[in-house]
Motif scaffolding. Structure first.
Motif, PDB file in Angstrom:
ATOM      1  N   SER A 216       0.851  -1.185   0.000  1.00  0.00           N
ATOM      2  CA  SER A 216       0.000   0.000   0.000  1.00  0.00           C
ATOM      3  C   SER A 216       0.890   1.238   0.000  1.00  0.00           C
ATOM      4  O   SER A 216       2.084   1.153   0.302  1.00  0.00           O
ATOM      5  N   ALA A 217       0.306   2.370  -0.335  1.00  0.00           N
ATOM      6  CA  ALA A 217       1.091   3.605  -0.400  1.00  0.00           C
ATOM      7  C   ALA A 217       0.209   4.806  -0.148  1.00  0.00           C
ATOM      8  O   ALA A 217      -1.013   4.752  -0.311  1.00  0.00           O
ATOM      9  N   ALA A 218       0.862   5.896   0.269  1.00  0.00           N
ATOM     10  CA  ALA A 218       0.174   7.180   0.451  1.00  0.00           C
ATOM     11  C   ALA A 218       1.044   8.277  -0.124  1.00  0.00           C
ATOM     12  O   ALA A 218       2.271   8.222  -0.034  1.00  0.00           O
ATOM     13  N   LEU A 219       0.421   9.263  -0.719  1.00  0.00           N
ATOM     14  CA  LEU A 219       1.115  10.422  -1.268  1.00  0.00           C
ATOM     15  C   LEU A 219       0.902  11.601  -0.330  1.00  0.00           C
ATOM     16  O   LEU A 219      -0.242  11.938   0.011  1.00  0.00           O
ATOM     17  N   MET A 220       2.018  12.222   0.107  1.00  0.00           N
ATOM     18  CA  MET A 220       1.934  13.382   0.981  1.00  0.00           C
ATOM     19  C   MET A 220       2.300  14.656   0.239  1.00  0.00           C
ATOM     20  O   MET A 220       3.243  14.673  -0.548  1.00  0.00           O
ATOM     21  N   GLU A 221       1.556  15.701   0.515  1.00  0.00           N
ATOM     22  CA  GLU A 221       1.850  17.036  -0.014  1.00  0.00           C
ATOM     23  C   GLU A 221       1.494  18.061   1.050  1.00  0.00           C
ATOM     24  O   GLU A 221       0.389  18.018   1.609  1.00  0.00           O
ATOM     25  N   ASN A 222       2.430  18.944   1.357  1.00  0.00           N
ATOM     26  CA  ASN A 222       2.175  20.044   2.292  1.00  0.00           C
ATOM     27  C   ASN A 222       1.574  19.579   3.615  1.00  0.00           C
ATOM     28  O   ASN A 222       0.626  20.181   4.147  1.00  0.00           O
ATOM     29  N   GLY A 223       2.135  18.476   4.146  1.00  0.00           N
ATOM     30  CA  GLY A 223       1.711  18.001   5.450  1.00  0.00           C
ATOM     31  C   GLY A 223       0.425  17.211   5.473  1.00  0.00           C
ATOM     32  O   GLY A 223      -0.069  16.846   6.545  1.00  0.00           O
ATOM     33  N   ARG A 224      -0.130  16.938   4.314  1.00  0.00           N
ATOM     34  CA  ARG A 224      -1.381  16.181   4.235  1.00  0.00           C
ATOM     35  C   ARG A 224      -1.215  14.937   3.366  1.00  0.00           C
ATOM     36  O   ARG A 224      -0.402  14.933   2.441  1.00  0.00           O
ATOM     37  N   ILE A 225      -1.997  13.911   3.658  1.00  0.00           N
ATOM     38  CA  ILE A 225      -2.080  12.754   2.772  1.00  0.00           C
ATOM     39  C   ILE A 225      -3.188  13.033   1.762  1.00  0.00           C
ATOM     40  O   ILE A 225      -4.359  13.199   2.144  1.00  0.00           O
ATOM     41  N   VAL A 226      -2.813  13.121   0.503  1.00  0.00           N
ATOM     42  CA  VAL A 226      -3.780  13.492  -0.526  1.00  0.00           C
ATOM     43  C   VAL A 226      -4.321  12.284  -1.280  1.00  0.00           C
ATOM     44  O   VAL A 226      -5.312  12.397  -2.004  1.00  0.00           O
ATOM     45  N   GLU A 227      -3.671  11.141  -1.102  1.00  0.00           N
ATOM     46  CA  GLU A 227      -4.110   9.932  -1.801  1.00  0.00           C
ATOM     47  C   GLU A 227      -3.519   8.729  -1.087  1.00  0.00           C
ATOM     48  O   GLU A 227      -2.365   8.752  -0.669  1.00  0.00           O
ATOM     49  N   SER A 228      -4.306   7.664  -0.913  1.00  0.00           N
ATOM     50  CA  SER A 228      -3.777   6.465  -0.265  1.00  0.00           C
ATOM     51  C   SER A 228      -4.601   5.253  -0.669  1.00  0.00           C
ATOM     52  O   SER A 228      -5.730   5.378  -1.135  1.00  0.00           O
ATOM     53  N   GLY A 229      -4.018   4.072  -0.464  1.00  0.00           N
ATOM     54  CA  GLY A 229      -4.706   2.829  -0.780  1.00  0.00           C
ATOM     55  C   GLY A 229      -3.710   1.752  -1.123  1.00  0.00           C
ATOM     56  O   GLY A 229      -2.493   1.973  -1.116  1.00  0.00           O
ATOM     57  N   THR A 230      -4.198   0.551  -1.424  1.00  0.00           N
ATOM     58  CA  THR A 230      -3.301  -0.490  -1.901  1.00  0.00           C
ATOM     59  C   THR A 230      -2.786  -0.084  -3.272  1.00  0.00           C
ATOM     60  O   THR A 230      -3.446   0.692  -3.986  1.00  0.00           O
ATOM     61  N   VAL A 231      -1.621  -0.589  -3.637  1.00  0.00           N
ATOM     62  CA  VAL A 231      -1.037  -0.212  -4.927  1.00  0.00           C
ATOM     63  C   VAL A 231      -1.966  -0.617  -6.063  1.00  0.00           C
ATOM     64  O   VAL A 231      -2.165   0.137  -7.025  1.00  0.00           O
ATOM     65  N   SER A 232      -2.580  -1.792  -5.966  1.00  0.00           N
ATOM     66  CA  SER A 232      -3.481  -2.238  -7.034  1.00  0.00           C
ATOM     67  C   SER A 232      -4.709  -1.336  -7.131  1.00  0.00           C
ATOM     68  O   SER A 232      -5.183  -1.027  -8.232  1.00  0.00           O
ATOM     69  N   GLU A 233      -5.227  -0.870  -5.977  1.00  0.00           N
ATOM     70  CA  GLU A 233      -6.366   0.055  -5.997  1.00  0.00           C
ATOM     71  C   GLU A 233      -5.981   1.373  -6.636  1.00  0.00           C
ATOM     72  O   GLU A 233      -6.755   1.948  -7.428  1.00  0.00           O
ATOM     73  N   LEU A 234      -4.800   1.870  -6.308  1.00  0.00           N
ATOM     74  CA  LEU A 234      -4.357   3.147  -6.858  1.00  0.00           C
ATOM     75  C   LEU A 234      -4.193   3.064  -8.365  1.00  0.00           C
ATOM     76  O   LEU A 234      -4.559   3.993  -9.099  1.00  0.00           O
ATOM     77  N   LEU A 235      -3.645   1.937  -8.838  1.00  0.00           N
ATOM     78  CA  LEU A 235      -3.459   1.773 -10.278  1.00  0.00           C
ATOM     79  C   LEU A 235      -4.793   1.684 -11.004  1.00  0.00           C
ATOM     80  O   LEU A 235      -4.875   1.969 -12.200  1.00  0.00           O
ATOM     81  N   ALA A 236      -5.841   1.292 -10.279  1.00  0.00           N
ATOM     82  CA  ALA A 236      -7.166   1.147 -10.891  1.00  0.00           C
ATOM     83  C   ALA A 236      -8.032   2.383 -10.686  1.00  0.00           C
ATOM     84  O   ALA A 236      -9.212   2.373 -11.014  1.00  0.00           O
ATOM     85  N   THR A 237      -7.444   3.466 -10.141  1.00  0.00           N
ATOM     86  CA  THR A 237      -8.205   4.685  -9.869  1.00  0.00           C
ATOM     87  C   THR A 237      -7.963   5.721 -10.967  1.00  0.00           C
ATOM     88  O   THR A 237      -6.832   6.178 -11.152  1.00  0.00           O
ATOM     89  N   PRO A 238      -9.009   6.092 -11.718  1.00  0.00           N
ATOM     90  CA  PRO A 238      -8.819   7.110 -12.765  1.00  0.00           C
ATOM     91  C   PRO A 238      -8.289   8.407 -12.175  1.00  0.00           C
ATOM     92  O   PRO A 238      -8.761   8.876 -11.139  1.00  0.00           O
ATOM     93  N   GLY A 239      -7.271   8.974 -12.818  1.00  0.00           N
ATOM     94  CA  GLY A 239      -6.712  10.244 -12.377  1.00  0.00           C
ATOM     95  C   GLY A 239      -5.795  10.150 -11.182  1.00  0.00           C
ATOM     96  O   GLY A 239      -5.389  11.187 -10.644  1.00  0.00           O
ATOM     97  N   SER A 240      -5.429   8.946 -10.756  1.00  0.00           N
ATOM     98  CA  SER A 240      -4.555   8.791  -9.592  1.00  0.00           C
ATOM     99  C   SER A 240      -3.185   9.415  -9.846  1.00  0.00           C
ATOM    100  O   SER A 240      -2.508   9.072 -10.812  1.00  0.00           O
ATOM    101  N   GLU A 241      -2.770  10.320  -8.952  1.00  0.00           N
ATOM    102  CA  GLU A 241      -1.455  10.937  -9.080  1.00  0.00           C
ATOM    103  C   GLU A 241      -0.349   9.911  -8.854  1.00  0.00           C
ATOM    104  O   GLU A 241       0.682   9.939  -9.517  1.00  0.00           O
TER     105      GLU A 241
END
Length: 344
Positions: A216-241
């Motif tokens: 799983s992974a999370a993307l942090m920007e400016n002290g916030r988590i802006v996106e998170s989930g399992t890697v497979s879920e993130l790859l299946a999310t349209p527009g995932s950074e």
């Protein structure tokens, strides 16, 4: 295994306030390798240091293995002892190794055991077992100056395991290493995760680290988590950074009446001739603008940017064909259309 709720960290110096963490909610499940990724200054290191309370959060809570660590901080001698016991079950691997140059490799690994009051015989036995586990049994009597960077990090990992932790925290542990050594250290962390049942929280700015070992992974920007989930879920999310950063694709439409489509393949679909089937089925010419394929968590994953003739409205049926094949489809500039289509 690790949960932070509305975690905030504000640093105050010379009349200024800097918010390093701004309401961070994080959940790491038991037994997984979780990567937190972001640019310098995103708040990653502050987060990991708050997880084991090396830094006291300004507000919010941190729970590890069901225990609220923030409830123990600053609550008197008894709570302090409980906090030290809780910390002993959390191993920490640092970017710059933090080994004592005057102590041998074995003595460095024994240091946490000395602090825990273990006997000399017990310390020696445990240290030698751990050095064997990380592949450095023959370096027990060496000093840090005699080791390579990768060997020093292996010693750091062995030392972090001395207290039999349930959780291992890694703060940019591979950023000072060359690519080949990085791969070997990441492989070791994955092996330890599986052999010992360790929950691993990795802080990194390297996408290859997430690709190599993270569940799983999370993307942090400016002290916030802006996106998170399992890697497979993130790859299946349209527009995932994160998905776009893991598999960057370039390429612009060659004309006004052309439709650009990003296609994500996972598992068995990565080896299927879906694009050629699309071309034959609908008798259309398809241009490939870019492609990337790699193995993520043992699963083959690929992304491809293709161009179809005609406007988006002219390509609803071919795009539907790709979706029916189980592929993740993202049409840049037509997110609203995809949302409406998915709601039907």
């Amino acid at each position: 295994m690790i949960t932070t709720t509305d975690l905030t960290k504000v640093y105050r110096a010379r009349g200024r306030e800097v918010t390093a963490l701004d309401g961070v909610d994080l959940h790491v499940r038991e037994g997984e390798v979780y990567g937190v990724i972001g640019q310098s200054g995103a708040g990653k290191s502050s987060l990991i240091r708050c997880v084991n309370l090396l830094e006291r959060p300004t507000s919010g809570t941190v729970s590890v293995d069901g225990q609220d660590l923030t409830a123990l901080a600053g609550r008197g001698p008894r709570a302090g002892r409980e906090l030290r016991r809780a910390r002993s079950r959390i191993g920490m691997v640092f970017q710059h190794f933090n080994l004592l140059s005057s102590r041998t490799v074995q003595d460095n690994v024994e240091l946490p055991l000395e602090i825990l009051g273990k006997s000399g015989r017990e310390r020696s036995r445990k240290a030698l077992e751990l050095l064997d586990l990380v592949g450095l049994a023959d370096k027990a009597g060496s000093y840090p100056a005699q080791l390579s960077g990768g060997q020093k990090q292996r010693v750091g990992i062995a030392r972090a395991l001395a207290g039999d932790p349930k959780v291992l925290l890694s703060d940019e542990a591979t950023s000072a290493l060359d690519p080949e050594t990085t791969r070997s250290i990441l492989s070791l962390l994955r092996d330890l995760n599986r052999q010992l049942g360790l929950t691993v929280l990795l802080i990194t700015h390297e996408m290859d680290v997430v690709k190599s070992v993270c569940d799983s992974a999370a993307l942090m920007e400016n002290g916030r988590i802006v996106e998170s989930g399992t890697v497979s879920e993130l790859l299946a999310t349209p527009g995932s950074e994160l998905a776009a950063a893991l598999f960057p694709l370039d390429g612009e439409a060659s004309g006004e009446n052309r439709t650009v489509v990003d296609v994500t393949f996972q598992g068995e679909s990565a080896t299927q001739p879906v694009i050629s089937q699309l071309a034959r089925t609908y008798n259309i010419d398809i241009s490939i603008l870019g492609a990337a394929i790699d193995t993520v968590g043992g699963l083959q994953v690929g992304r491809m940017r293709i161009e179809l003739p005609g406007r988006y409205e002219d390509n609803v049926v071919p795009i539907g064909f790709l979706r029916e094949k189980g592929l993740q489809i993202d049409v840049p500039g037509h997110e609203s259309a995809l949302v409406k289509e998915g709601a039907k």
